[in-house]
Design an enzyme around this catalytic site. Structure first.
Site, mmCIF file in Angstrom:
data_model
loop_
_atom_site.group_PDB
_atom_site.id
_atom_site.type_symbol
_atom_site.label_atom_id
_atom_site.label_comp_id
_atom_site.label_asym_id
_atom_site.label_seq_id
_atom_site.Cartn_x
_atom_site.Cartn_y
_atom_site.Cartn_z
ATOM 1 N N HIS A 1 7.851 5.639 4.102
ATOM 2 C CA HIS A 1 7.427 4.271 4.415
ATOM 3 C C HIS A 1 8.025 2.998 3.309
ATOM 4 O O HIS A 1 7.992 1.808 4.579
ATOM 5 C CB HIS A 1 6.212 4.169 3.023
ATOM 6 C CG HIS A 1 5.270 3.833 2.907
ATOM 7 N ND1 HIS A 1 3.431 3.763 4.513
ATOM 8 C CD2 HIS A 1 5.069 2.374 2.481
ATOM 9 C CE1 HIS A 1 3.106 2.817 3.786
ATOM 10 N NE2 HIS A 1 3.670 1.713 3.276
ATOM 11 N N HIS B 1 -3.127 2.472 7.482
ATOM 12 C CA HIS B 1 -3.801 2.663 6.160
ATOM 13 C C HIS B 1 -3.575 3.902 6.762
ATOM 14 O O HIS B 1 -4.782 4.802 6.180
ATOM 15 C CB HIS B 1 -4.841 2.094 5.018
ATOM 16 C CG HIS B 1 -3.618 1.760 3.848
ATOM 17 N ND1 HIS B 1 -5.233 2.048 2.690
ATOM 18 C CD2 HIS B 1 -2.804 1.863 3.079
ATOM 19 C CE1 HIS B 1 -3.505 1.449 1.836
ATOM 20 N NE2 HIS B 1 -2.545 1.811 2.079
#
Lengths: 746, 229
Positions: free
Chosen positions: A60, A106
């Site tokens: 990430h 998300h």
């Protein structure tokens, strides 16, 4: 805290466990990555240090699997002020103004806890934009859910939509556009991609690179709690049946505090006190402090006991890895602390000087006077793992011969079926829960055009914005799909009359350690790069979300493209609403009747096969430039790009949006009627004009294929010899599916 | 017309209403921070929309207790006109300037959409530019707009002509089809007894320009200018 003490090895905290291979694995670090860490540190790390490496080297935060590919995307143009690498991209829109925008996923949190996951997704992307000095003016979102029949889907739709609305509405930023699809491949991994567009003066853009040895490091916003610890690491692994036990890794949002933070930050930004500013997003205090120091080539000392804490008994490890929301880190000019403090206290927000910049190029963390972490910054960046993972390109499937696709028995039934299918049915149930009108600048609302159009405050300019991707095309052939996603975004901006300027990409894929998944990623990038270059449509920001797999089943590859364009005089823009009887309906672009991977094939014939429609980028550009020119010249009253569902669906959407019917007939040259009506050939627009002959002549002169299909009028949609359908019936089917689905018992 | 627009932590449509007032008067209203117990004398006080104090506790409940609202109550008692829009309607109701309460929408969801309103009277400083019975189109954007009052209060409101606007169908029919939140008697906005305080859920400030949501809301601001200048 003295510099001498900085050189000391860190102390062990009470109850600190000994680092074992199991602890390393739990931190998501591969054995060779841990070896790399040991080489950099020259000793066994403390738990805090291990946590920091784990977060910074997570997929990430580090883009370790994707970086080599992302570099292939074009990122420059004369109007690009800031490309990828900052909190958001920045483009020049003239008159001393810049548009600042980015899209971010998300996905994992939204699946685990849909309301908070989606809400904090919106909160995070808003912060990315206002961190740069921009006032957010619009939000968009691209959502992909699983099969509507899957038992979790309804709950996820309900929670995600409420979460997006709950956050954006409270912030007072209009949510003006987006897209929502359903496909069984997303059953275990939904996608929530949120985009924010903001406006800033070009000479008041704020960056993250720290400067000025000794300058104070200031923490503002909410207090730090225990929520979201290891969110970045969680988002970098596949899901399994235990994933819901990871709910504590999902952050909890408070849009009210973020609204205060927005106003306080913009108030401080109007002074000259800020050297650098960075929001605390994924990996919280770790990545924000680290990135500010790294980008500035400096070191940093953080006194963790000074961080405002929400609960007692928090330790340095938790403080560094918490992803509590609504927090910012600021480097101030010396002596400005009290002035800044007054602003944040007025807005009833925490303000604390928690450290300062040093020249050591080390990140030193202290806890009540003792050093608890001491990490050299440059090697953590330069020696970060970067993988050229093996990849296998998806071969181009055989082209499906339209002659082998049966015509519908009844075109009326086929059109109703398409207009009421989950992917094409009206999404009003969703966007009516979003305040899309606040700020009073929304000129094209959801469903009234291909792109949303928002006035730039204080003038006559408009910003067109859209998000696009057709995952079934990408799945069939990633290069074509990547090219198509960019081209459709460009086309959607063009269809309003705006000039497409730049792109933000949100790359959602499966597990990159599988060569076929990495091949999807590589292929999509190749297609996108080609389209961005051909259309002068650079990528200025983006986000990568990998490991979207559950129990080994990957999502459809989904490179969502968010795009922004500008129109100098917003009064010249057009939407897709057909409001005036008598207008001529002209089809621009070439129709071959491409049914491979079409919605007709999937929804009517129950087949998902063939090659996706090819995108000829030169043709795309020629057709688009022609359409934009005609719109700006005032010769087009309404315009709609043709995509999912093809010509007939596009016409039906124009009729419903404007409440006016149409009568058309197929040109003599048309291929088989069903291929002509439902084919998804690219680079096409359906436009309404009061002078059809003039438009045909202009199109001929520009070399753009054009055909007069018929005229607007009445309260029915009619195709000569094939169907006549009252708009009321069409509207009822189009608008019923989603509310009926959401209101039906599980 | 000199106007003041109150700003609470969490207000978010103060800019929209200030823009609408400026469009009509050519003059930017004063923005008044919630902590200010005293502010300059004005012809009109606007309590704008938003999520004051995050809508925590109950919409408008905390803002109603702020120093600035104590001063608004004093001035309203002296007859200074007060306009409460959306969250502002909730605040002035919580502050006791208007009767009744705004409950969660009947369908429990936030709703942002154009609605049609029937103007009940032209006999007020807020509605003098409209005809009684006229239908206007303006947007709503709220989760708690479901107006309710007990039977006695409701009867008093109706008998004294204190209902300012009702939700209706595009043709003016007042029935459930045009009601976005389940409010009693389709009430969208009400006056106090002297018609110097108006609270309404819809956003006339977002309907003042043809390209941006239509201009049916402009009459409200023009009417106030006419009455208060």
């Amino acid at each position: 805290m003295t510099i001498a003490k900085e050189k000391n090895p860190p102390v062990k905290l009470p109850n600190e466990p000994t680092i074992t291979p199991q602890i390393v694995a739990e931190h998501g670090l591969a054995p060779d990555e841990y070896e790399r860490l040991l080489k950099i540190m020259g000793r066994t790390p403390t738990m805090v240090e291990l946590g920091i490496f784990s977060a910074m080297w997570s997929e990430h935060c580090s883009y370790k699997s994707s970086k080599v590919w992302l570099k292939k995307l074009p990122t420059r143009a004369p109007w690009v002020i800031q490309g990828p690498g900052e909190n958001a991209g920045v483009i020049d829109i003239g008159d001393g103004q810049a548009a600042v925008f980015k899209m971010e996923s998300h996905n994992h949190p939204s699946y685990i806890e849909p309301y908070q996951g989606a809400a904090t997704g919106v909160g995070g992307i808003l912060r990315d934009v206002f961190t740069m000095g921009a006032r957010p003016v619009a939000n968009l979102n691209a959502l992909r859910f699983g099969d509507p029949a899957h038992p979790k889907t309804r709950h996820l739709v309900s929670g995600v939509v409420a979460g997006i609305g709950g956050y954006g509405n409270c912030m007072g930023i209009p949510t003006v556009g987006g897209e929502t699809n359903f496909h069984a491949a997303y059953n275990g991994n939904i996608l929530v991609n949120a985009m924010t567009v903001g406006i800033a003066p070009t000479d008041r853009i704020f960056y993250a690179a720290a400067a000025g040895i000794g300058n104070p490091l200031v923490y503002v916003g909410s207090k730090t709690g225990r929520d979201g610890i290891h969110g970045a690491t969680m988002s970098s692994t596949e899901f399994n049946e235990d994933s819901e036990s990871k709910r504590p890794t999902v952050q909890v949002g408070d849009p009210f505090v973020e609204k205060l933070l927005l106003e306080a930050c913009l108030e401080l930004m109007a002074t000259d006190a800020i050297v650098a500013i960075q929001d605390m997003g994924a990996a919280g205090l770790t990545s924000s402090s680290f990135e500010m120091a790294a980008k500035g080539g400096l070191g940093v000392i953080v006194e963790l006991d000074k961080v405002p804490m929400r609960e007692t008994g928090m330790n340095p490890y938790e403080l560094m890895l918490s992803e509590s929301q609504e927090r910012m880190l600021i480097v101030l000019k010396p002596g400005r602390e009290e002035m800044a403090r007054r602003i944040f206290e007025k807005w009833e927000l925490d303000f604390a000087v928690i450290g300062h910049l040093t020249d050591t190029e080390r990140m030193v963390l202290s806890w009540h006077g003792e050093v608890v972490a001491n990490i050299p910054i440059p090697p953590l960046v330069t020696e970060a793992p970067m993988y050229e993972r093996p990849w296998t390109l998806t071969p181009l499937p055989a082209v499906l011969d339209a002659a082998k696709v049966p015509a519908p028995q009844d075109h009326k039934a086929a059109l109703l079926r398409l207009m009421g299918c989950p992917d094409l049915a009206s999404k009003a149930w969703i966007w009516k829960q979003y305040d899309h009108l606040i700020m009073g600048n929304t000129a094209i609302r959801p469903q009234d055009g291909d792109a949303a159009l928002v006035r730039v405050p204080g003038g006559h300019k408009g910003l067109a914005m859209t998000s696009d991707c057709t995952p079934r095309y990408v799945q069939a052939h990633p290069e074509t799909g990547g090219r198509q996603a960019v081209a459709e975004a460009w086309r959607n901006i063009t269809a309003t009359g705006a000039r497409p300027l730049a792109v933000t990409d949100n790359m959602n894929f499966g597990n990159p350690t599988k060569p076929e998944i990495m091949g999807q990623f590589a292929g999509a990038i190749m297609g996108m790069a080609e389209a961005c270059a051909a259309l002068d449509f650079p990528v200025v920001s983006g986000n990568v979300s990998l490991y979207n797999e559950t129990e080994g089943r990957p999502i459809l590859p989904t490179p969502t493209i968010g795009a922004v364009g500008v129109i100098e005089d917003i009064a010249k823009a057009v939407g897709s609403r057909l409001t005036q009887a008598g207008l001529a309906l002209v089809l621009l672009g070439e129709t071959t009747g491409w049914l491979g991977q079409s919605l007709y094939l999937r929804e009517i014939c129950g087949r998902e096969e063939g090659a996706p429609p090819p995108v000829d980028l030169a043709v795309e550009r020629r057709n688009g430039d022609f359409v934009r020119g005609e719109i700006l010249a005032g010769r087009i009253a309404a315009c709609h790009d043709l995509s999912d569902g093809g010509l007939l669906v596009g016409l039906a959407e124009m009729c419903l949006a404007g409440g006016t019917g149409a009568s058309v007939k197929l040109p003599a040259t048309a291929t088989a009627a069903h291929a002509f009506l439902y084919g998804e050939d690219q680079g096409r627009y359906l436009v309404a004009t009061d002078d059809g002959a003039a438009l045909l002549a202009a199109a001929a002169a520009a070399g753009v294929p054009a055909a007069l299909l018929g005229y607007a009028g009445g309260q029915a949609l009619a195709v000569e010899g094939l169907l006549a359908l009252p708009l009321g019936q069409l509207r009822a089917v189009h608008e019923a599916w989603l509310p009926d689905y959401m209101n039906s018992a599980a | 017309m000199k106007a003041a627009v109150l700003v609470f932590p969490g207000s978010n449509r103060e800019g929209d209403v200030a823009q609408a007032i400026e469009l009509v008067t050519g003059r930017r209203p004063a923005m008044v921070w919630h902590g200010d117990g005293d502010f300059e004398t004005t012809d009109l006080i606007v309590v704008p929309g938003g999520f004051s104090y995050g809508d925590y506790l109950r919409c408008g409940a905390m803002a109603a207790q702020s120093p600035v609202m104590a001063e608004v109550r004093r001035r309203a008692a002296r007859g200074v006109p007060v306009l409460g829009i959306c969250n502002g309607f909730q605040i002035v109701t919580e502050a006791g300037l208007l009767p009744g309460v705004l409950m969660r929408n009947a369908h429990l969801k936030f709703v942002c959409s154009d609605v049609h309103l029937k103007v009940e009277t032209s006999q007020s400083l807020f509605t003098n530019r409209y005809q009684a019975g006229q239908v206007i189109r303006v947007p709503v954007a709220h989760a708690e707009g479901n107006y309710f009052a007990d039977a006695e209060t409701l009867k008093r409101l109706e008998d004294r002509g204190q209902v300012a606007f009702r939700y209706c169908a595009p043709d003016g029919t007042v029935d459930g089809s045009g009601n976005p939140n389940g409010s009693i008697n389709n009430i969208a906005g009400i006056f106090n007894e002297t018609k110097t305080v108006l609270g309404l859920m819809p956003h006339p400030e977002n309907a003042v320009e043809p390209m941006f949501g239509g201009s049916d809301g402009k009459g409200l601001f023009e009417g106030m200018v006419e009455a208060l200048s």
